[in-house]
Design a protein around this motif. Structure first.
Motif, PDB file in Angstrom:
ATOM      1  N   GLU A 325       0.647  -1.248  -0.101  1.00 44.71           N
ATOM      2  CA  GLU A 325       0.088  -0.029   0.105  1.00 44.71           C
ATOM      3  C   GLU A 325       0.787   1.255  -0.022  1.00 44.71           C
ATOM      4  OE1 GLU A 325      -2.918   0.048   3.132  1.00 44.71           O
ATOM      5  OE2 GLU A 325      -3.768  -1.930   2.347  1.00 44.71           O
ATOM      6  N   GLN A 328       2.001   1.917  -3.424  1.00 46.08           N
ATOM      7  CA  GLN A 328       1.006   2.485  -4.265  1.00 46.08           C
ATOM      8  C   GLN A 328       0.512   3.720  -3.904  1.00 46.08           C
ATOM      9  OE1 GLN A 328      -2.716   0.103  -4.107  1.00 46.08           O
ATOM     10  NE2 GLN A 328      -3.864   1.514  -5.617  1.00 46.08           N
ATOM     11  N   SER A 332       1.240   6.114  -7.220  1.00 49.54           N
ATOM     12  CA  SER A 332       0.141   6.530  -7.799  1.00 49.54           C
ATOM     13  C   SER A 332      -0.239   7.869  -7.894  1.00 49.54           C
ATOM     14  CB  SER A 332      -1.003   5.922  -7.210  1.00 49.54           C
ATOM     15  OG  SER A 332      -1.306   6.396  -6.037  1.00 49.54           O
ATOM     16  N   ASP A 353      -5.856  -0.343 -10.638  1.00 47.09           N
ATOM     17  CA  ASP A 353      -5.250  -0.651  -9.472  1.00 47.09           C
ATOM     18  C   ASP A 353      -4.619  -1.933  -9.269  1.00 47.09           C
ATOM     19  OD1 ASP A 353      -6.300   1.447  -8.172  1.00 47.09           O
ATOM     20  OD2 ASP A 353      -8.257   0.415  -7.421  1.00 47.09           O
ATOM     21  N   ASP A 354      -4.832  -2.611 -10.589  1.00 45.25           N
ATOM     22  CA  ASP A 354      -4.158  -4.166 -10.735  1.00 45.25           C
ATOM     23  C   ASP A 354      -2.580  -3.934 -11.004  1.00 45.25           C
ATOM     24  OD1 ASP A 354      -5.028  -3.208 -13.098  1.00 45.25           O
ATOM     25  OD2 ASP A 354      -4.464  -5.070 -14.095  1.00 45.25           O
ATOM     26  N   TYR A 356      -0.637  -2.241  -9.086  1.00 45.17           N
ATOM     27  CA  TYR A 356       0.234  -2.319  -8.019  1.00 45.17           C
ATOM     28  C   TYR A 356      -0.054  -3.683  -7.163  1.00 45.17           C
ATOM     29  CZ  TYR A 356      -0.267   2.684  -9.108  1.00 45.17           C
ATOM     30  OH  TYR A 356      -0.335   3.973  -9.773  1.00 45.17           O
ATOM     31  N   GLY A 359      -1.154  -3.931  -3.595  1.00 47.84           N
ATOM     32  CA  GLY A 359      -1.894  -2.629  -3.258  1.00 47.84           C
ATOM     33  C   GLY A 359      -3.320  -2.931  -2.567  1.00 47.84           C
ATOM     34  N   LYS A 360      -3.908  -1.682  -2.478  1.00 47.11           N
ATOM     35  CA  LYS A 360      -5.296  -1.856  -2.128  1.00 47.11           C
ATOM     36  C   LYS A 360      -6.219  -2.532  -3.101  1.00 47.11           C
ATOM     37  CE  LYS A 360      -4.806   2.717   0.211  1.00 47.11           C
ATOM     38  NZ  LYS A 360      -5.149   4.181   0.213  1.00 47.11           N
TER      39      LYS A 360
END
Length: 360
Positions: A325, A328, A332, A353-354, A356, A359-360
């Motif tokens: 996280e 990311q 980001s 998001d994929d 990272y 990540g979250k």
């Protein structure tokens, strides 16, 4: 005749009884003294299926995962050096091949074609590759923060505001160095088009050639090329570390210069090997920062950079490890700033998001 048969039959029975008694006594004698209440042994019940000979255990014979890694000469690969050497000596849980190239242009086709599983690349190039491959790669770690420095042949520059009215030699027009410098100038109420003069050269060598000719000159250079330039221009000093300045004015994004990407194919195929690599990578980066002599020797051995230069430059290269996280969050935010400056710098759009890993 009958009597004789009966005598023979009785004799046979007697022999059988004697044999049975002998066997029973022998069984009792072999077990006495071999078991105690604390070491009672049970005899497993067997069935015909259990009589199949067991297969030989083969953990040591299991094939080790071979990870194919590529990197660029410079800071983004320096943190890999201890890990690479350990893996090549069989000290890690995976095998590793390593290809070193001089420019991003060389590493791009290797990633796109799937020739490598992992690659250390500039952060914005990772986003470009994500878009180019339609999401087939992911970032698994940040490896380098800001390496850009304002350098000066003199003692007049101590803050960004001291740059007003100055000429700044630099390379990297239309790329991350320009976007970072412009953003930091603007955050310090300096108009990059009016308050300073930016002179863009073709490469780092051309910048060094310009400042070598001009006393009191100012330039934008990355490490470890600052250290290289100081070997040629002895009165050149690092006046401002832009990574430090970034931290003062931009809190929601890191100045992320380098990352490690992995193909999603290898992530899905062997997640245990990727997790093992990530753990070793964090240790490797820490080793580089804590052991300059040994790390710089490893860096030279792999031809990533000359050891003497690496030893002096490492403390200023901000070789750092971030994953999950925090990775990311920092990356980001940085890519969003680049997107605002020039969408093409990140491949036309921000990654999903994929992109990272973890990540979250």
């Amino acid at each position: 005749m009958i009597t004789t048969k009966r005598i023979r039959l009785c004799a046979l029975v007697l022999v059988i009884l004697l044999l049975a008694t002998s066997c029973s006594s022998a069984g009792e004698d072999t077990t006495k003294g071999t078991t105690t209440p604390d070491t009672v042994q049970s005899v497993p019940t067997t069935t015909p299926d259990d009589l199949v000979p067991p297969s030989d255990p083969t953990p040591s014979d299991s094939p080790r995962t071979l990870l194919k890694l590529a990197g660029l000469k410079g800071p983004t690969s320096m943190g890999l050096a201890p890990l690479i050497i350990d893996a090549q000596e069989g000290m890690e849980a995976f095998d590793l091949s390593f290809a070193l190239v001089a420019s991003p242009e060389e590493i791009v086709p290797m990633i796109v074609r799937g020739d490598v599983d992992l690659a250390a690349v500039p952060s914005n190039l990772a986003s470009v590759l994500y878009n180019k491959t339609e999401g087939k790669i992911a970032v698994i770690a940040i490896n380098t923060l800001g390496v850009l420095h304002i350098v000066e042949r003199g003692e007049t520059i101590n803050t960004l505001k001291d740059l007003v009215g100055k000429t700044i030699y630099a390379s990297g027009k239309g790329a991350v160095p320009e976007y970072v410098l412009r953003l930091l100038l603007e955050k310090n109420d300096i108009n990059p088009d009016e308050d300073v003069e930016l002179k863009w050269e073709s490469d780092h060598s051309a910048v060094v050639a310009q400042i070598a000719k001009e006393e009191g000159s100012v330039a934008l250079l990355p490490q470890p090329f600052v250290t290289v330039a100081q070997q040629q221009v002895t009165d050149l000093r690092s006046a401002i570390d832009l990574n430090t300045e970034w931290g003062h004015v931009i809190k929601d994004a890191g100045l992320v210069m380098g990352v490690l990407v992995a193909s999603k194919e290898i992530i899905d195929k062997d997640p245990e090997a990727i997790e093992a690599f990530i753990n070793c990578y964090e240790t490797s980066i820490q080793f580089v920062n804590d052991n300059l002599d040994e790390a710089s020797a490893m860096i030279e051995k792999l031809d990533i950079f000359k050891g003497a230069i690496a030893k002096k430059a490492i403390p200023f290269c901000h070789i750092r490890f971030f994953a999950g996280e925090e990775m990311q969050r920092q990356l980001s935010g940085f890519l969003e700033l680049l997107m605002e400056a020039n969408p093409q710098s990140v491949g036309g759009k921000l990654p999903g998001d994929d992109f990272y890993f973890g990540g979250k």
